[in-house]
Design a protein around this motif. Sequence first.
Motif, mmCIF file in Angstrom:
data_model
loop_
_atom_site.group_PDB
_atom_site.id
_atom_site.type_symbol
_atom_site.label_atom_id
_atom_site.label_comp_id
_atom_site.label_asym_id
_atom_site.label_seq_id
_atom_site.Cartn_x
_atom_site.Cartn_y
_atom_site.Cartn_z
ATOM 1 N N GLU A 135 105.808 42.999 60.762
ATOM 2 C CA GLU A 135 106.152 41.572 60.834
ATOM 3 C C GLU A 135 107.260 41.216 59.852
ATOM 4 O O GLU A 135 108.157 40.421 60.178
ATOM 5 C CB GLU A 135 104.889 40.737 60.581
ATOM 6 N N ILE A 136 107.230 41.814 58.672
ATOM 7 C CA ILE A 136 108.333 41.609 57.726
ATOM 8 C C ILE A 136 109.634 42.115 58.340
ATOM 9 O O ILE A 136 110.695 41.486 58.210
ATOM 10 C CB ILE A 136 108.061 42.340 56.394
ATOM 11 N N ALA A 137 109.552 43.235 59.034
ATOM 12 C CA ALA A 137 110.738 43.814 59.673
ATOM 13 C C ALA A 137 111.314 42.884 60.731
ATOM 14 O O ALA A 137 112.537 42.803 60.909
ATOM 15 C CB ALA A 137 110.398 45.166 60.290
ATOM 16 N N GLN A 138 110.451 42.162 61.446
ATOM 17 C CA GLN A 138 110.934 41.217 62.456
ATOM 18 C C GLN A 138 111.705 40.072 61.803
ATOM 19 O O GLN A 138 112.757 39.648 62.298
ATOM 20 C CB GLN A 138 109.758 40.671 63.269
ATOM 21 N N ILE A 139 111.188 39.573 60.686
ATOM 22 C CA ILE A 139 111.904 38.512 59.965
ATOM 23 C C ILE A 139 113.237 39.036 59.458
ATOM 24 O O ILE A 139 114.281 38.389 59.597
ATOM 25 C CB ILE A 139 111.061 37.984 58.786
ATOM 26 N N MET A 140 113.202 40.219 58.864
ATOM 27 C CA MET A 140 114.425 40.783 58.302
ATOM 28 C C MET A 140 115.466 41.038 59.388
ATOM 29 O O MET A 140 116.657 40.729 59.209
ATOM 30 C CB MET A 140 114.120 42.071 57.552
ATOM 31 N N GLY A 141 115.031 41.607 60.507
ATOM 32 C CA GLY A 141 115.965 41.842 61.598
ATOM 33 C C GLY A 141 116.581 40.547 62.091
ATOM 34 O O GLY A 141 117.785 40.481 62.391
ATOM 35 N N HIS A 142 115.755 39.503 62.179
ATOM 36 C CA HIS A 142 116.226 38.191 62.621
ATOM 37 C C HIS A 142 117.284 37.649 61.665
ATOM 38 O O HIS A 142 118.367 37.218 62.092
ATOM 39 C CB HIS A 142 115.033 37.233 62.695
ATOM 40 N N GLU A 143 116.987 37.671 60.374
ATOM 41 C CA GLU A 143 117.917 37.097 59.401
ATOM 42 C C GLU A 143 119.203 37.909 59.312
ATOM 43 O O GLU A 143 120.298 37.344 59.193
ATOM 44 C CB GLU A 143 117.237 37.002 58.033
ATOM 45 N N ILE A 144 119.096 39.209 59.366
ATOM 46 C CA ILE A 144 120.292 40.055 59.355
ATOM 47 C C ILE A 144 121.164 39.766 60.577
ATOM 48 O O ILE A 144 122.399 39.758 60.491
ATOM 49 C CB ILE A 144 119.892 41.547 59.306
ATOM 50 N N SER A 145 120.520 39.491 61.700
ATOM 51 C CA SER A 145 121.276 39.211 62.933
ATOM 52 C C SER A 145 122.118 37.947 62.802
ATOM 53 O O SER A 145 123.215 37.870 63.358
ATOM 54 C CB SER A 145 120.309 39.088 64.113
ATOM 55 N N HIS A 146 121.617 36.947 62.086
ATOM 56 C CA HIS A 146 122.420 35.747 61.831
ATOM 57 C C HIS A 146 123.731 36.131 61.131
ATOM 58 O O HIS A 146 124.805 35.608 61.462
ATOM 59 C CB HIS A 146 121.657 34.763 60.943
ATOM 60 N N ALA A 147 123.623 37.042 60.153
ATOM 61 C CA ALA A 147 124.821 37.464 59.414
ATOM 62 C C ALA A 147 125.747 38.291 60.295
ATOM 63 O O ALA A 147 126.975 38.129 60.250
ATOM 64 C CB ALA A 147 124.411 38.259 58.178
ATOM 65 N N LEU A 148 125.178 39.181 61.101
ATOM 66 C CA LEU A 148 126.004 40.008 61.982
ATOM 67 C C LEU A 148 126.785 39.163 62.976
ATOM 68 O O LEU A 148 127.965 39.429 63.250
ATOM 69 C CB LEU A 148 125.119 41.003 62.748
ATOM 70 N N ARG A 149 126.147 38.120 63.497
ATOM 71 C CA ARG A 149 126.789 37.244 64.477
ATOM 72 C C ARG A 149 127.666 36.170 63.815
ATOM 73 O O ARG A 149 128.296 35.369 64.499
ATOM 74 C CB ARG A 149 125.736 36.556 65.344
ATOM 75 N N GLU A 150 127.689 36.156 62.492
ATOM 76 C CA GLU A 150 128.488 35.164 61.755
ATOM 77 C C GLU A 150 128.156 33.739 62.192
ATOM 78 O O GLU A 150 129.040 32.897 62.388
ATOM 79 C CB GLU A 150 129.983 35.438 61.924
ATOM 80 N N HIS A 151 126.886 33.464 62.340
ATOM 81 C CA HIS A 151 126.470 32.129 62.770
ATOM 82 C C HIS A 151 126.867 31.054 61.769
ATOM 83 O O HIS A 151 127.170 29.919 62.163
ATOM 84 C CB HIS A 151 124.955 32.099 62.992
ATOM 85 N N SER A 152 126.884 31.384 60.477
ATOM 86 C CA SER A 152 127.280 30.384 59.487
ATOM 87 C C SER A 152 128.744 29.988 59.672
ATOM 88 O O SER A 152 129.095 28.806 59.612
ATOM 89 C CB SER A 152 127.047 30.910 58.066
ATOM 90 N N ARG A 153 129.614 30.971 59.925
ATOM 91 C CA ARG A 153 131.038 30.652 60.166
ATOM 92 C C ARG A 153 131.202 29.877 61.463
ATOM 93 O O ARG A 153 132.046 28.980 61.559
ATOM 94 C CB ARG A 153 131.876 31.935 60.206
ATOM 95 N N GLU A 154 130.385 30.210 62.447
ATOM 96 C CA GLU A 154 130.462 29.490 63.723
ATOM 97 C C GLU A 154 130.060 28.022 63.536
ATOM 98 O O GLU A 154 130.694 27.114 64.082
ATOM 99 C CB GLU A 154 129.562 30.164 64.756
ATOM 100 N N ARG A 155 128.998 27.791 62.744
ATOM 101 C CA ARG A 155 128.582 26.404 62.494
ATOM 102 C C ARG A 155 129.641 25.653 61.694
ATOM 103 O O ARG A 155 129.904 24.475 61.938
ATOM 104 C CB ARG A 155 127.238 26.384 61.766
#
Length: 278
Positions: A135-155
């Motif tokens: 379950e920790i891995a699911q959270i980590m994978g999710h959060e890392i994916s935000h960085a990979l997709r550059e969602h912060s720059r997109e916002r």
Amino acid sequence: MKTLISVTVLTTMLLGCQQVSTTETGATNVNRKQSMSMLLSEQQVDNMAKQSYQETLNKAQSKGVLNSDKAMTARVRGIASRIIPQTSVFRADASKWQWEVNVEASPELNAYCMAGGKIMFYSGIIEKLKLNDDEIAQIMGHEISHALREHSRERMSSAYNKQLAMQGLSLLTGGKYDGYMGMADEMMQVGYFLPNSREHESEADTMGIELAARAGYKPQAAVSLWQKMAAASKGQPAEFLSTHPSNQTRIQDLQAKIPAVQGLYDTAARKYPTKKGT
């Protein structure tokens, strides 16, 4: 004159953005085109994230709450050491990021990964939800994916375009309708920015479950994780007005994605021995 101004504003907006996809599609086929401002580079966002992350570390260190639980810190970093190498499936350049993984003693049910691979887990989300490693891995994978997709720059790019559009409207009308700006802003939030944020969350869920599976963590844990989150977040806002999908929607979507990554997990799981509590 107004027509000329209108053309100038629209041209500026069009020239200021580009349609890109920041990642490869992976086995889960995340392929949405993203609108990025040409005036805001990946490096600029990474630098902002690095500065903010360091300030967070300094503050936590001064309070004595940074990595104070050695066993939990080692546990989280161990999971990260298996997931981070999988990021090359989506982005070859991610292997060159200056990854950092830390844990702050805090009751918050939260974790994040800033641009450039700056990860922070709060102890509360692990302790209160009694998370296992999968379950920790699911959270980590999710959060890392935000960085990979550059969602912060997109916002940030979306916010820039919004500001530019508002300024253009005020310029075109001579300020005549400035009294309606608040309403227009609210409509844009509900009609565009909130749904867009939910799309980001769904993308991170999809890529995250794949990253975790490739690292040998059970994809079914994504479902149990959000069942725990649902139990802990009673009274959450309606999905229509939320930047996150409802827990039930999330659970259903993740269940539907498990078949696409089950084979990846089955292959990866042979590399890693099962530990008690995972």
